[in-house]
Design a protein around this motif. Sequence first.
Motif, PDB file in Angstrom:
ATOM      1  N   MET A   1     -68.416  -8.643   7.713  1.00  0.00           N
ATOM      2  CA  MET A   1     -68.337  -9.220   9.058  1.00  0.00           C
ATOM      3  C   MET A   1     -68.948  -8.319  10.135  1.00  0.00           C
ATOM      4  O   MET A   1     -69.596  -8.819  11.057  1.00  0.00           O
ATOM      5  CB  MET A   1     -66.884  -9.521   9.429  1.00  0.00           C
ATOM      6  CG  MET A   1     -66.291 -10.699   8.691  1.00  0.00           C
ATOM      7  SD  MET A   1     -67.125 -12.262   9.035  1.00  0.00           S
ATOM      8  CE  MET A   1     -66.783 -12.465  10.756  1.00  0.00           C
ATOM      9  N   ILE A   2     -68.729  -7.024  10.068  1.00  0.00           N
ATOM     10  CA  ILE A   2     -69.237  -6.136  11.120  1.00  0.00           C
ATOM     11  C   ILE A   2     -70.759  -6.221  11.224  1.00  0.00           C
ATOM     12  O   ILE A   2     -71.295  -6.436  12.316  1.00  0.00           O
ATOM     13  CB  ILE A   2     -68.722  -4.690  10.926  1.00  0.00           C
ATOM     14  CG1 ILE A   2     -67.216  -4.643  11.218  1.00  0.00           C
ATOM     15  CG2 ILE A   2     -69.477  -3.709  11.819  1.00  0.00           C
ATOM     16  CD1 ILE A   2     -66.547  -3.340  10.869  1.00  0.00           C
ATOM     17  N   PRO A   3     -71.519  -6.064  10.136  1.00  0.00           N
ATOM     18  CA  PRO A   3     -72.975  -6.217  10.276  1.00  0.00           C
ATOM     19  C   PRO A   3     -73.384  -7.631  10.707  1.00  0.00           C
ATOM     20  O   PRO A   3     -74.332  -7.793  11.479  1.00  0.00           O
ATOM     21  CB  PRO A   3     -73.508  -5.908   8.874  1.00  0.00           C
ATOM     22  CG  PRO A   3     -72.458  -5.092   8.233  1.00  0.00           C
ATOM     23  CD  PRO A   3     -71.165  -5.596   8.795  1.00  0.00           C
TER      24      PRO A   3
ATOM     25  N   LEU B   1     -69.665   0.505   4.743  1.00  0.00           N
ATOM     26  CA  LEU B   1     -68.488   0.247   5.576  1.00  0.00           C
ATOM     27  C   LEU B   1     -67.256  -0.010   4.726  1.00  0.00           C
ATOM     28  O   LEU B   1     -66.152   0.438   5.063  1.00  0.00           O
ATOM     29  CB  LEU B   1     -68.753  -0.934   6.511  1.00  0.00           C
ATOM     30  CG  LEU B   1     -69.737  -0.691   7.645  1.00  0.00           C
ATOM     31  CD1 LEU B   1     -70.049  -1.986   8.383  1.00  0.00           C
ATOM     32  CD2 LEU B   1     -69.223   0.370   8.598  1.00  0.00           C
TER      33      LEU B   1
ATOM     34  N   LEU C   1     -71.695  -9.760  12.635  1.00  0.00           N
ATOM     35  CA  LEU C   1     -71.406  -9.970  14.052  1.00  0.00           C
ATOM     36  C   LEU C   1     -72.223  -9.074  14.982  1.00  0.00           C
ATOM     37  O   LEU C   1     -72.402  -9.395  16.154  1.00  0.00           O
ATOM     38  CB  LEU C   1     -69.911  -9.774  14.318  1.00  0.00           C
ATOM     39  CG  LEU C   1     -68.986 -10.792  13.641  1.00  0.00           C
ATOM     40  CD1 LEU C   1     -67.530 -10.425  13.850  1.00  0.00           C
ATOM     41  CD2 LEU C   1     -69.273 -12.201  14.148  1.00  0.00           C
ATOM     42  N   THR C   2     -72.708  -7.949  14.482  1.00  0.00           N
ATOM     43  CA  THR C   2     -73.494  -7.033  15.331  1.00  0.00           C
ATOM     44  C   THR C   2     -74.990  -7.151  15.081  1.00  0.00           C
ATOM     45  O   THR C   2     -75.767  -6.362  15.625  1.00  0.00           O
ATOM     46  CB  THR C   2     -73.055  -5.573  15.092  1.00  0.00           C
ATOM     47  OG1 THR C   2     -73.301  -5.222  13.723  1.00  0.00           O
ATOM     48  CG2 THR C   2     -71.597  -5.361  15.437  1.00  0.00           C
TER      49      THR C   2
ATOM     50  N   LEU D   1     -64.498  -6.593   6.118  1.00  0.00           N
ATOM     51  CA  LEU D   1     -65.017  -5.813   7.251  1.00  0.00           C
ATOM     52  C   LEU D   1     -66.471  -5.417   7.019  1.00  0.00           C
ATOM     53  O   LEU D   1     -67.297  -5.477   7.938  1.00  0.00           O
ATOM     54  CB  LEU D   1     -64.161  -4.564   7.476  1.00  0.00           C
ATOM     55  CG  LEU D   1     -62.769  -4.800   8.046  1.00  0.00           C
ATOM     56  CD1 LEU D   1     -61.953  -3.516   7.998  1.00  0.00           C
ATOM     57  CD2 LEU D   1     -62.841  -5.348   9.459  1.00  0.00           C
TER      58      LEU D   1
ATOM     59  N   TRP E   1     -63.950   2.247   4.877  1.00  0.00           N
ATOM     60  CA  TRP E   1     -62.631   1.669   5.116  1.00  0.00           C
ATOM     61  C   TRP E   1     -61.631   2.170   4.073  1.00  0.00           C
ATOM     62  O   TRP E   1     -60.513   2.576   4.412  1.00  0.00           O
ATOM     63  CB  TRP E   1     -62.703   0.138   5.096  1.00  0.00           C
ATOM     64  CG  TRP E   1     -61.344  -0.456   5.209  1.00  0.00           C
ATOM     65  CD1 TRP E   1     -60.592  -1.013   4.223  1.00  0.00           C
ATOM     66  CD2 TRP E   1     -60.536  -0.498   6.383  1.00  0.00           C
ATOM     67  NE1 TRP E   1     -59.375  -1.411   4.708  1.00  0.00           N
ATOM     68  CE2 TRP E   1     -59.310  -1.100   6.038  1.00  0.00           C
ATOM     69  CE3 TRP E   1     -60.725  -0.084   7.705  1.00  0.00           C
ATOM     70  CZ2 TRP E   1     -58.288  -1.301   6.958  1.00  0.00           C
ATOM     71  CZ3 TRP E   1     -59.711  -0.284   8.620  1.00  0.00           C
ATOM     72  CH2 TRP E   1     -58.510  -0.889   8.240  1.00  0.00           C
TER      73      TRP E   1
ATOM     74  N   SER F   1     -73.133  -2.748   4.470  1.00  0.00           N
ATOM     75  CA  SER F   1     -71.904  -3.450   4.071  1.00  0.00           C
ATOM     76  C   SER F   1     -71.081  -2.667   3.047  1.00  0.00           C
ATOM     77  O   SER F   1     -69.885  -2.432   3.274  1.00  0.00           O
ATOM     78  CB  SER F   1     -72.241  -4.847   3.558  1.00  0.00           C
ATOM     79  OG  SER F   1     -72.738  -5.632   4.614  1.00  0.00           O
TER      80      SER F   1
END
Length: 166
Positions: free
Chosen positions: A42-44, A17, A46-47, A39, A21, A14
């Motif tokens: 959320m990215i970790p 990322l 959601l994946t 981001l 960014w 996190s």
Amino acid sequence: MTTMARLLPHPILSPTLTGLWLLLVNSITPGQIVLGLLLGWMIPLLTQRFWPEVVTIHKPFTLLRYIGILLWDIIMANFTVARLILGDLGRLKPVFIQLPLSVTSDLAISLLANSITLTPGTVSARLSEDRRYLLIHALNEADPDTLIATIKQRYERPLQEIFEQC
């Protein structure tokens, strides 16, 4: 799984990322920081279901040293490759080599292959079916054994220490 682990499944990814960014947008305005944090969270999240294994970093300071070495190697390799391609192309000695792997985890193998590819002048081309060898193309290498020893010492051994129980 604890509530904290569900809400923040990859606590190291996190902030990484978020930092990436901010580097990509080349700005540290409050809005970009908030967007980067969003981001990075959320990215970790959601994946999470796509990650086959839980990532455990056994030696975080070795990871920091590894990142520094990799960044240095990328910078220096850029100069080397520029000199090579601006010079006599007929003197290049491209070669494919088989790198025997000591790392076994998917993450360590992936990071090793990506580290090799990120360093200009080398590209990881293929992982063998038995996952014991990595095929590497080098733009200019007179001594493949030296390249193998360098990759194993500078990249593979630290990755093994970081991500695998020794």
